[in-house]
Design an enzyme around this catalytic site. Structure first.
Site, PDB file in Angstrom:
ATOM      1  N   LYS A 183       0.883  -1.178   0.000  1.00 33.70           N
ATOM      2  CA  LYS A 183       0.000   0.000   0.000  1.00 33.70           C
ATOM      3  C   LYS A 183       0.914   1.219   0.000  1.00 33.70           C
ATOM      4  O   LYS A 183       1.436   1.617   1.032  1.00 33.70           O
ATOM      5  CB  LYS A 183      -0.867  -0.011   1.265  1.00 33.70           C
ATOM      6  CG  LYS A 183      -2.232   0.650   1.111  1.00 33.70           C
ATOM      7  CD  LYS A 183      -2.213   2.098   0.643  1.00 33.70           C
ATOM      8  CE  LYS A 183      -1.978   3.064   1.792  1.00 33.70           C
ATOM      9  NZ  LYS A 183      -1.839   4.484   1.324  1.00 33.70           N
ATOM     10  N   GLU A 257       9.252   1.148  11.047  1.00 36.04           N
ATOM     11  CA  GLU A 257      10.339   2.100  10.824  1.00 36.04           C
ATOM     12  C   GLU A 257       9.689   3.476  10.848  1.00 36.04           C
ATOM     13  O   GLU A 257       9.018   3.860   9.899  1.00 36.04           O
ATOM     14  CB  GLU A 257      11.040   1.790   9.507  1.00 36.04           C
ATOM     15  CG  GLU A 257      12.445   2.323   9.457  1.00 36.04           C
ATOM     16  CD  GLU A 257      12.478   3.741   8.925  1.00 36.04           C
ATOM     17  OE1 GLU A 257      12.398   4.688   9.761  1.00 36.04           O
ATOM     18  OE2 GLU A 257      12.560   3.901   7.710  1.00 36.04           O
ATOM     19  N   CYS A 291      13.430  10.229   7.314  1.00 34.70           N
ATOM     20  CA  CYS A 291      13.340   9.872   8.744  1.00 34.70           C
ATOM     21  C   CYS A 291      14.714   9.887   9.378  1.00 34.70           C
ATOM     22  O   CYS A 291      14.854  10.183  10.562  1.00 34.70           O
ATOM     23  CB  CYS A 291      12.642   8.539   8.930  1.00 34.70           C
ATOM     24  SG  CYS A 291      13.111   7.320   7.732  1.00 34.70           S
ATOM     25  N   GLU A 390       9.804  15.755  15.133  1.00 36.55           N
ATOM     26  CA  GLU A 390      10.271  15.568  13.765  1.00 36.55           C
ATOM     27  C   GLU A 390       9.584  16.605  12.877  1.00 36.55           C
ATOM     28  O   GLU A 390       8.367  16.577  12.697  1.00 36.55           O
ATOM     29  CB  GLU A 390       9.932  14.157  13.299  1.00 36.55           C
ATOM     30  CG  GLU A 390      10.606  13.804  12.007  1.00 36.55           C
ATOM     31  CD  GLU A 390      10.304  12.386  11.570  1.00 36.55           C
ATOM     32  OE1 GLU A 390       9.160  11.938  11.735  1.00 36.55           O
ATOM     33  OE2 GLU A 390      11.227  11.750  11.028  1.00 36.55           O
TER      34      GLU A 390
HETATM   35  P1  ADP Z   1       2.120  11.243   6.648  1.00 35.25           P
HETATM   36  O1  ADP Z   1       1.257  11.722   7.783  1.00 35.25           O
HETATM   37  O2  ADP Z   1       3.328  12.052   6.466  1.00 35.25           O
HETATM   38  O3  ADP Z   1       1.370  11.051   5.367  1.00 35.25           O
HETATM   39  P2  ADP Z   1       1.851   8.529   7.478  1.00 35.25           P
HETATM   40  O4  ADP Z   1       2.674   7.797   8.455  1.00 35.25           O
HETATM   41  O5  ADP Z   1       0.449   8.849   7.894  1.00 35.25           O
HETATM   42  O6  ADP Z   1       2.663   9.817   7.070  1.00 35.25           O
HETATM   43  O7  ADP Z   1       1.802   7.727   6.104  1.00 35.25           O
HETATM   44  C1  ADP Z   1       2.631   6.643   5.801  1.00 35.25           C
HETATM   45  C2  ADP Z   1       1.808   5.551   5.143  1.00 35.25           C
HETATM   46  O8  ADP Z   1       0.818   5.138   6.079  1.00 35.25           O
HETATM   47  C3  ADP Z   1       1.065   5.971   3.888  1.00 35.25           C
HETATM   48  O9  ADP Z   1       1.041   4.882   2.973  1.00 35.25           O
HETATM   49  C4  ADP Z   1      -0.330   6.236   4.406  1.00 35.25           C
HETATM   50  O10 ADP Z   1      -1.335   6.070   3.428  1.00 35.25           O
HETATM   51  C5  ADP Z   1      -0.451   5.167   5.470  1.00 35.25           C
HETATM   52  N1  ADP Z   1      -1.462   5.479   6.500  1.00 35.25           N
HETATM   53  C6  ADP Z   1      -1.847   6.693   6.954  1.00 35.25           C
HETATM   54  N2  ADP Z   1      -2.805   6.580   7.889  1.00 35.25           N
HETATM   55  C7  ADP Z   1      -3.045   5.241   8.035  1.00 35.25           C
HETATM   56  C8  ADP Z   1      -3.931   4.464   8.858  1.00 35.25           C
HETATM   57  N3  ADP Z   1      -4.781   5.025   9.711  1.00 35.25           N
HETATM   58  N4  ADP Z   1      -3.873   3.127   8.737  1.00 35.25           N
HETATM   59  C9  ADP Z   1      -3.016   2.530   7.879  1.00 35.25           C
HETATM   60  N5  ADP Z   1      -2.175   3.204   7.079  1.00 35.25           N
HETATM   61  C10 ADP Z   1      -2.171   4.536   7.155  1.00 35.25           C
END
Ligand code: ADP
Length: 488
Positions: A183, A257, A291, A390
């Protein structure tokens, strides 16, 4: 000012890659793909839901139980090597796609393509070298411990380094024999869709690598809750908590990570000529959206003014512009990220911290792009938000320390522990610092944001747990089975 669209972006359908072909989202919904360099939409992706994720997991399961599972390790290695070569042959196509999608300067995107190809080369060579052990036991018994794949591994990937993180995560999982469901982040999917398609073109059986695009709160959470056997997540600490909790319901092992707040420690005997470019690059690379960025500069008081003056001069020379202008920094990924970083800077200025230097945005950068000027902020208290949180932007927070104990206290003063840099000529001090700093990687007289493909990478505390990269990652992508024979 932006270059023409890479051919692949034009012909990529707004669809998932499942079972070896493009499949539209079941609900038919799509999401726009926005160019961070000018803020304009230029493509679309499918908006996946739990049904799409379930069908991708089923496709992966079928490949694992079928053609991929039956493929001999050496043959698996040949497929990974072929994918590595195929990526290398299309390096420019991938670099332009990644630059366009993420807003990266082309030189950064090119480096990411090379790293992605290298992951598949490295892990391709490892497929047939995953040896097990024999264990001495009671007379009359023989014990074998061998490594088995988990089965279907889920990979939730962020938008900052799609190519690299796909390479390290999916490369390791495939080498260990798993089939994968990926994903990607909704902001940056295009290179990953192309990689999955290319994997089929070079001979991976259908279903070995699947990609479901969409929102984190829809497709991402569905994957974390899905019928997978392992989950590898790279992203923010807050989202890491959500996905780890979701995966825990089915007791699925998780590698996290997460973020970092990398300190760069400059001691009084440091070779500043060598340190300077590394200090600047460690926070400017990918506009600080890394990161493992070196986002804190800790300098021994006797060299503090000199170091800040020199780093400040380098910051003042930095130029920001669209990806294809290939300057020092590109835009941030999206408007909300730009606003978040600007908020940190406004807060620092309001608190009276000293802004030593700022870069400049190119005059012809498109007005709609998500640009932030690289900024060096000095005399920042250790508990300031800009020193602890961060920022994920090109912002370097500097502070002075008095002695080794003070340096260690400051280095370890955040909840993160991913990467640190130590600059000193004193060998014993190098060793003491490497021991005392709480981090998954410590670089001495160098700083590799992310490090090399061979180097195990991961954090402690709020930076997560488990290791990706290097051979160590293969332990995480497998489980050990102990088999006890009684032979009398
Ligand atoms: P950012 O906030 O900078 O977009 P995230 O950690 O939220 O960073 O995003 C990293 C990944 O996690 C992306 O692929 C995002 O679609 C996914 N993601 C974001 N929110 C969720 C959630 N609630 N459950 C699962 N995956 C998520």
């Amino acid at each position: 000012m932006n270059a023409p669209l890479p051919a692949h972006a034009v012909r990529t359908p707004a669809a998932h890659w499942i079972g070896g072909r493009f499949v539209s989202a079941r609900g038919g919904a799509t999401l726009p793909v926005v160019d961070p360099s000018d803020g304009a939409p230029f493509a679309a992706i499918g908006r996946g839901d739990a049904d799409d994720v379930a069908s991708a997991i089923a496709a992966a399961r079928a490949a694992y139980d079928g053609a991929w599972g039956r493929t001999a390790p050496a043959d698996k290695g040949r497929r990974l090597a072929a994918l590595s070569r195929a990526i290398g042959e299309r390096a420019e196509e991938f670099a332009w796609l990644e630059a366009r999608d993420c807003g990266k300067p082309l030189k950064q995107a090119r480096a990411d393509v090379a790293a992605c190809a290298r992951y598949f080369e490295f892990y391709g060579g490892a497929c047939d070298k995953l040896h097990g052990e024999t264990i001495p036991y009671t007379p009359g018994y023989g014990v074998l411990a061998w490594r088995e794949p988990h089965g279907v591994t889920g990979h939730i990937i962020p938008w900052n380094y799609p190519l690299q993180i796909f390479g390290r995560s999916v490369g390791g999982a495939l080498a260990a024999g798993n089939a994968c469901v990926v994903k990607p982040a909704e902001d940056a999917c295009l290179s990953i869709l192309r990689l999955a398609e290319l994997a089929s073109e070079v001979g991976f059986p259908a279903g070995t690598v699947n990609v479901v695009t969409g929102l984190g709160a829809e497709a991402g959470i569905a994957l974390a809750r899905g019928e997978i056997d392992h989950l590898s997540f790279t992203g923010s600490a807050a989202t890491g908590t959500i996905v780890a909790q979701a995966a825990a319901v089915r007791h699925v092992p998780v590698t996290l990570e997460l973020g970092g707040k990398g300190p760069q420690l400059v001691f009084d005997d440091a070779d500043l000529d060598a340190a300077l470019p590394a200090i600047v690059n460690a926070i400017v690379q990918n506009a600080g959206q890394t990161c493992s960025a070196g986002s804190r500069l800790l300098v021994q008081r006797s060299r503090y003014d000199e170091t800040l003056e020199r780093v400040g001069r380098a910051f003042a020379a930095l130029r920001v512009g669209p990806a294809f202008a290939d300057l020092d920094c590109g835009p941030l990924i999206r408007a909300s990220q730009r606003d978040r970083v600007a908020g940190f800077l406004d807060e620092a200025v309001a608190a009276g911290y000293r802004v030593v230097a700022r870069g400049t945005i190119a005059a012809d950068a498109p007005a709609g792009g998500y640009y932030v000027v690289p900024t060096l902020v000095a005399d920042v208290p250790a508990d300031a938000r800009i020193a602890c949180d961060e920022v994920f932007g090109p912002v370097l927070a500097a502070m002075a320390f008095d002695d080794e104990a003070d340096a260690v206290r400051l280095a370890n003063a955040t909840p993160y522990g991913l990467v640190a840099g130590v600059w000193t000529r004193d060998g014993a001090r190098q060793f003491r610092m490497a021991r005392a700093i709480r981090a998954g990687q410590v670089f001495v007289n160098n700083y590799g944001a992310g490090g090399g493909v061979e180097l195990p990478f991961g954090g402690v505390g709020r930076s997560g747990h488990g290791r990706e990269k290097g051979l160590e990652a293969l332990l995480g992508f497998t489980q050990l089975k102990t088999v006890v024979f009684r032979h009398g």
